[in-house]
Design a protein around this motif. Sequence first.
Motif, PDB file in Angstrom:
ATOM      1  N   GLY A  69      -4.561   1.359   2.345  1.00 22.83           N
ATOM      2  CA  GLY A  69      -4.155   0.096   2.947  1.00 22.83           C
ATOM      3  C   GLY A  69      -4.840  -0.200   4.261  1.00 22.83           C
ATOM      4  N   ALA A 118       0.838  -1.202   0.000  1.00 25.06           N
ATOM      5  CA  ALA A 118       0.000   0.000   0.000  1.00 25.06           C
ATOM      6  C   ALA A 118       0.866   1.243   0.000  1.00 25.06           C
ATOM      7  N   ASN A 132      -7.018  -4.293  -2.623  1.00 24.30           N
ATOM      8  CA  ASN A 132      -5.768  -4.483  -1.888  1.00 24.30           C
ATOM      9  C   ASN A 132      -5.305  -5.935  -1.942  1.00 24.30           C
TER      10      ASN A 132
END
Length: 385
Positions: A213, A207, A220
């Motif tokens: 994140g 991230a 993600n």
Amino acid sequence: GVRRGLGSSAAGLGATGRPNDFWDTPHHGNVGSANLPWDELGFDYVPTAGHWRQVWKDGEWDHGCFVQDPYLSVHILGNVFHYGQALFEGFKGFHTQDGSVSSFFDGASHDRMSHGCRRFRMPLVPRRLWNEAIDEVVRRNAGYIPPYGSNGALYVRPFIFGSGPRLGLGPSPEYTFVVFCNPVGSYYRTGQMQALDALVNDDYDRAAPLGCGDCKAAGNYAADLESMYKAKHAGYPISLYLDARERRYVEEFNTSNFVAITKDGKYVTPHAPRSVLDSNTNKVLRKIAEDMGITVEVRPVDFEAEVENFAEVGAVGTAVVVTPIRSFTRGNKKWTFGDTPTLQKLHDRVRAIQNGEHPDLHGWLRKIPLVDEKKQTIASIYPGL
């Protein structure tokens, strides 16, 4: 707001071919009545009775419904396909020692999804709707709840995505909230945790420092797939990400938070609030560590400067609670770790609380009645449990 929608059960025959009156039969409502090979369950998909589905449109949520068919019909311009508006959560429900069924720390999952919804400009799911959806899914799938003593659990996954058509970039005009469940077994069938060798990931970032994140966003996890694939084919079943700016500070493993027990007995975990997922399991373990008198530090963790001071390292998350790390490899450097008595103790305490075998001092268990007030009580088919 909430608008009128479908009733509490989708009409007709679902994917199972069972009529709706099937859901009112006493056998179906008994905990464990699906009679699955509980001791053989892993973390794989198991078809169940159905899921909960609710739609947000024109500024309000409909009443939602329980649906047997495991397939969704979504417009080809559904925002989720093109602009990635999708968040998911995961927690477990347990048939406990006293015979009741409880979800574990699902309020924290609601808070985390709400944070992601704000970040992704998606409508919030009110806590009342969240609870009602989860309770209904657990009730309707009571037969798939692994019975107490099997070391299994009912994994519950709520998720929300942009389901309305959108050609240009922007929030979706419609969102769908779904809750489904899946019976899962224990990762550690012997009761002893199994350690893994980890690769320090220098070829990929999980991230950005000011990215998303900290949200449990579907994208993600997609971004981690290639990295995970390469690590596994190099002989490492798990890999550790460092910070994207300096490649110096610990962030997290592929799908799990990082924790370490230092040689002087402290519980250490990274502080990186915008790039590391706020793990509910990590929160629970930190609180239990404090209860046990262990000093807890949430702070930046300089990997190479500190790794030799770690006595134990673990990857923590919902699926497994704690996975011990046996070694780290970074280039031609390798660090190894021995037994994990502290992490084992923390793991065992979490599992005891989840099973109702240890006092729930912090209110993490939320009891779910297996029948609403209009129906008779549903009992387990496992007498005395």
